[in-house]
Write an enzyme that holds these catalytic residues in place. Structure first.
Site, PDB file in Angstrom:
ATOM      1  CG  ASN A   1      -0.277   0.127   2.537  1.00  0.00           C
ATOM      2  OD1 ASN A   1       0.944   0.227   2.598  1.00  0.00           O
ATOM      3  ND2 ASN A   1      -1.056   0.116   3.611  1.00  0.00           N
ATOM      4  CG  LEU A   2       3.141   2.166  -2.724  1.00  0.00           C
ATOM      5  CD1 LEU A   2       3.005   3.095  -3.941  1.00  0.00           C
ATOM      6  CD2 LEU A   2       4.485   1.432  -2.786  1.00  0.00           C
ATOM      7  CB  CYS A   3       1.623   2.949   4.505  1.00  0.00           C
ATOM      8  SG  CYS A   3       2.321   1.528   5.352  1.00  0.00           S
TER       9      CYS A   3
ATOM     10  CB  SER B   1       7.770   1.453   0.355  1.00  0.00           C
ATOM     11  OG  SER B   1       6.443   0.999   0.206  1.00  0.00           O
TER      12      SER B   1
ATOM     13  CB  ALA C   1       2.496  -6.017   4.001  1.00  0.00           C
ATOM     14  N   GLY C   2       3.732  -4.701   6.859  1.00  0.00           N
ATOM     15  CA  GLY C   2       3.420  -4.446   8.258  1.00  0.00           C
ATOM     16  C   GLY C   2       4.127  -3.188   8.708  1.00  0.00           C
TER      17      GLY C   2
ATOM     18  CB  SER D   1      11.013  -9.709  14.958  1.00  0.00           C
ATOM     19  OG  SER D   1      11.869  -9.018  15.826  1.00  0.00           O
TER      20      SER D   1
ATOM     21  CE1 TYR E   1       7.443  -4.951  13.983  1.00  0.00           C
ATOM     22  CE2 TYR E   1       9.090  -5.516  15.635  1.00  0.00           C
ATOM     23  CZ  TYR E   1       8.640  -5.557  14.330  1.00  0.00           C
ATOM     24  OH  TYR E   1       9.372  -6.212  13.371  1.00  0.00           O
TER      25      TYR E   1
ATOM     26  CE  LYS F   1       6.821  -8.371  12.689  1.00  0.00           C
ATOM     27  NZ  LYS F   1       6.377  -8.481  11.293  1.00  0.00           N
TER      28      LYS F   1
ATOM     29  CG  PHE G   1      18.915 -12.093  15.153  1.00  0.00           C
ATOM     30  CD1 PHE G   1      18.179 -13.203  14.718  1.00  0.00           C
ATOM     31  CD2 PHE G   1      19.154 -11.963  16.501  1.00  0.00           C
ATOM     32  CE1 PHE G   1      17.717 -14.173  15.624  1.00  0.00           C
ATOM     33  CE2 PHE G   1      18.704 -12.921  17.416  1.00  0.00           C
ATOM     34  CZ  PHE G   1      17.985 -14.021  16.967  1.00  0.00           C
TER      35      PHE G   1
ATOM     36  CG  LEU H   1      23.409   2.029  14.496  1.00  0.00           C
ATOM     37  CD1 LEU H   1      23.538   3.287  15.350  1.00  0.00           C
ATOM     38  CD2 LEU H   1      24.240   0.883  15.106  1.00  0.00           C
TER      39      LEU H   1
HETATM   40  N1  LIG Z   1      13.969  -4.101   9.290  1.00  0.00           N
HETATM   41  C1  LIG Z   1      14.108  -4.769  10.408  1.00  0.00           C
HETATM   42  O1  LIG Z   1      15.018  -4.502  11.203  1.00  0.00           O
HETATM   43  C2  LIG Z   1      13.169  -5.910  10.747  1.00  0.00           C
HETATM   44  C3  LIG Z   1      13.510  -6.794  11.789  1.00  0.00           C
HETATM   45  C4  LIG Z   1      12.618  -7.833  12.100  1.00  0.00           C
HETATM   46  C5  LIG Z   1      11.430  -7.982  11.383  1.00  0.00           C
HETATM   47  N2  LIG Z   1      11.136  -7.116  10.395  1.00  0.00           N
HETATM   48  C6  LIG Z   1       9.862  -7.283   9.673  1.00  0.00           C
HETATM   49  O2  LIG Z   1      10.113  -7.462   8.292  1.00  0.00           O
HETATM   50  C7  LIG Z   1       9.048  -6.900   7.515  1.00  0.00           C
HETATM   51  C8  LIG Z   1       9.635  -5.961   6.481  1.00  0.00           C
HETATM   52  O3  LIG Z   1      10.378  -4.942   7.143  1.00  0.00           O
HETATM   53  P1  LIG Z   1      11.118  -3.783   6.348  1.00  0.00           P
HETATM   54  O4  LIG Z   1      12.288  -3.392   7.170  1.00  0.00           O
HETATM   55  O5  LIG Z   1      11.327  -4.177   4.940  1.00  0.00           O
HETATM   56  O6  LIG Z   1      10.019  -2.638   6.484  1.00  0.00           O
HETATM   57  P2  LIG Z   1       9.460  -1.620   5.400  1.00  0.00           P
HETATM   58  O7  LIG Z   1       8.585  -0.658   6.113  1.00  0.00           O
HETATM   59  O8  LIG Z   1      10.555  -1.085   4.559  1.00  0.00           O
HETATM   60  O9  LIG Z   1       8.549  -2.572   4.484  1.00  0.00           O
HETATM   61  C9  LIG Z   1       7.226  -2.919   4.822  1.00  0.00           C
HETATM   62  C10 LIG Z   1       6.367  -2.665   3.597  1.00  0.00           C
HETATM   63  O10 LIG Z   1       5.011  -3.045   3.880  1.00  0.00           O
HETATM   64  C11 LIG Z   1       4.134  -2.041   3.374  1.00  0.00           C
HETATM   65  N3  LIG Z   1       2.918  -2.118   4.189  1.00  0.00           N
HETATM   66  C12 LIG Z   1       2.769  -1.823   5.511  1.00  0.00           C
HETATM   67  N4  LIG Z   1       1.507  -2.050   5.899  1.00  0.00           N
HETATM   68  C13 LIG Z   1       0.836  -2.521   4.803  1.00  0.00           C
HETATM   69  C14 LIG Z   1      -0.510  -2.951   4.569  1.00  0.00           C
HETATM   70  N5  LIG Z   1      -1.423  -2.926   5.549  1.00  0.00           N
HETATM   71  N6  LIG Z   1      -0.840  -3.368   3.336  1.00  0.00           N
HETATM   72  C15 LIG Z   1       0.070  -3.393   2.334  1.00  0.00           C
HETATM   73  N7  LIG Z   1       1.352  -2.984   2.493  1.00  0.00           N
HETATM   74  C16 LIG Z   1       1.725  -2.560   3.711  1.00  0.00           C
HETATM   75  C17 LIG Z   1       4.910  -0.738   3.501  1.00  0.00           C
HETATM   76  O11 LIG Z   1       4.462   0.249   2.583  1.00  0.00           O
HETATM   77  C18 LIG Z   1       6.334  -1.196   3.185  1.00  0.00           C
HETATM   78  O12 LIG Z   1       6.610  -1.118   1.790  1.00  0.00           O
HETATM   79  C19 LIG Z   1       8.101  -6.223   8.513  1.00  0.00           C
HETATM   80  O13 LIG Z   1       7.029  -7.102   8.772  1.00  0.00           O
HETATM   81  C20 LIG Z   1       8.966  -6.050   9.743  1.00  0.00           C
HETATM   82  O14 LIG Z   1       8.213  -6.051  10.932  1.00  0.00           O
HETATM   83  C21 LIG Z   1      11.976  -6.084  10.057  1.00  0.00           C
END
Ligand SMILES: NC(=O)c1ccc[n+]([C@@H]2O[C@H](COP(=O)([O-])OP(=O)(O)OC[C@H]3O[C@@H](n4cnc5c(N)ncnc54)[C@H](O)[C@@H]3O)[C@@H](O)[C@H]2O)c1
Length: 348
Positions: A32-34, A36, A81-82, A124, A149, A153, A178, A200
């Site tokens: 949904n690009l919220c 990105s 997505a999340g 996570s 959060y 998970k 991680f 970070l």
């Molecule tokens: N980056 C980290 O350090 C990390 C660590 C552990 C887990 N995660 C998990 O990995 C996943 C991806 O993380 P990321 O770092 O790429 O985050 P990110 O925010 O870059 O990517 C998440 C994407 O999901 C989209 N999105 C959010 N809610 C949505 C919805 N309801 N419908 C459709 N699209 C939606 C956002 O627009 C975004 O493009 C997440 O679930 C996050 O919780 C990330």
């Protein structure tokens, strides 16, 4: 295989789409690009030579998802997505449960209706809870996280356990990440946080490029060798490849017991914040002024993965060094000072 990637315009999803395409899979993205930019989809295409099909869609829209899945030939879903900002989740718990828990439920219902039952979930290390001993192992029980959060998970993992138990046609994996950092070596895709970064590395690179004055290091008096927090950082490309290994294990291993399978994706090595700063300065030649700020609520002093189960069952291990991660993060930041809004990306 044809794989639906939810959140595929985001940081980890875009890198995973690139690895899927490189391995010869077909990719469809919903996002949904919220958090990105659509530009990320074009960049995936520029790297891969194939631009994935893209639907701007919310995963809470079950009928729309079902329409994408139905008769599409999609074999499996990787669900990124999340929402992911820990501090924000404390302020906005309902938004986090709605996006992360209701969103996952909506997706699983759409998949079930469409007969697509292979699922890889972005979990996570936070699911182990604050009291777990390090290194974290998959056979340790799920904890209680200190924020919505982390609890979202845990809730989705529990939902998957129950679903797989009730219907053995499901094949599901929870990948417990991680700390992913770095960027694709092309410099075309990377982490592009909105506003003040929570993580970070984007903070370090934004200070190094002059967009922020100094890095705030939260806590310099932890019981660690240099007083700063220790995390298990892994290259986002290694993390992306872990998803392909998990998909292979879920689909190839027909004799595997049904039930949710969980794997840690980490290096097994802890690195402190100060080590990150010093190594970053050494490999890039850039300077990162910092100050020690008060500790942040809920930050744990040190944790890292025991990654041996993924090595044994997925034949996966992280291969990139810390230097690779920091060099690649810097290339992304320097080529795209304003992330995907930048007009120049010199590595084209
Ligand atoms: N980056 C980290 O350090 C990390 C660590 C552990 C887990 N995660 C998990 O990995 C996943 C991806 O993380 P990321 O770092 O790429 O985050 P990110 O925010 O870059 O990517 C998440 C994407 O999901 C989209 N999105 C959010 N809610 C949505 C919805 N309801 N419908 C459709 N699209 C939606 C956002 O627009 C975004 O493009 C997440 O679930 C996050 O919780 C990330």
């Amino acid at each position: 295989m044809h794989v639906l990637v939810t959140g595929g315009a985001g940081y980890i999803g875009a890198h995973t789409a690139v690895e899927l395409l490189a391995a010869g899979h077909q990719v469809t993205i919903v996002d949904n690009l919220c958090n990105s930019h659509a530009e990320a989809i074009d960049r995936i295409g520029a790297i891969s030579g194939t631009t994935p099909a893209f639907f701007r869609m919310d995963v809470r829209d079950t009928p729309a998802l079902q329409a994408v899945l139905q008769g599409s030939g999609i074999d499996a879903v990787i669900h990124f997505a999340g929402l992911k900002a820990v501090g924000e989740s404390v302020r906005l718990p309902l938004a986090y449960y709605d996006n992360n828990v209701a969103g996952s439920l909506s997706l699983l219902k759409a998949m079930d209706a469409a007969g697509v039952r292979t699922f890889v979930f972005s979990s996570s290390a936070t699911v182990y809870g604050p009291d777990a001993p390090v290194p974290y192992r998959e056979d340790m029980p799920l904890g209680t996280a200190s924020n919505p959060y982390g609890n979202s998970k845990i809730m989705v993992e529990r939902m998957l356990v129950d679903l797989c138990r009730a219907d053995t046609r499901w094949r599901a994996a929870a990948l417990r990440y991680f700390n992913p950092i770095g960027a694709h070596p092309s410099g075309l895709i990377g982490e592009d946080p909105q506003g003040i970064p929570n993580n970070l590395l984007p903070f370090v690179t934004q200070v190094a490029i002059g967009q922020r004055e100094e890095l705030a290091i939260f806590g310099g008096d932890y019981e660690t060798p240099d007083g700063t927090c220790i995390r298990d950082y892994l290259h986002v490309v290694d993390l992306a490849r872990g998803h392909l290994a998990a998909l292979d294990a879920l689909t190839a291993d027909h004799d595997s017991p049904a039930g949710l399978r969980a794997w840690n994706l980490g290096t097994g090595r802890g690195t402190s914040v100060l080590e990150i700063v010093r190594t970053f300065e050494a490999v890039t030649g850039a300077h990162v002024p910092y100050r020690i700020a008060p500790r942040r609520d809920g930050d744990l002093p040190a944790f890292w993965a025991d990654p041996s189960l993924a090595k044994q069952e997925l034949q996966w291990r992280a291969t990139h060094t810390l230097e690779d991660m920091l060099r690649d993060a810097w290339r992304w930041q320097s080529n795209n000072p304003d992330g995907y809004n930048s007009t120049t990306h010199s590595s084209h």
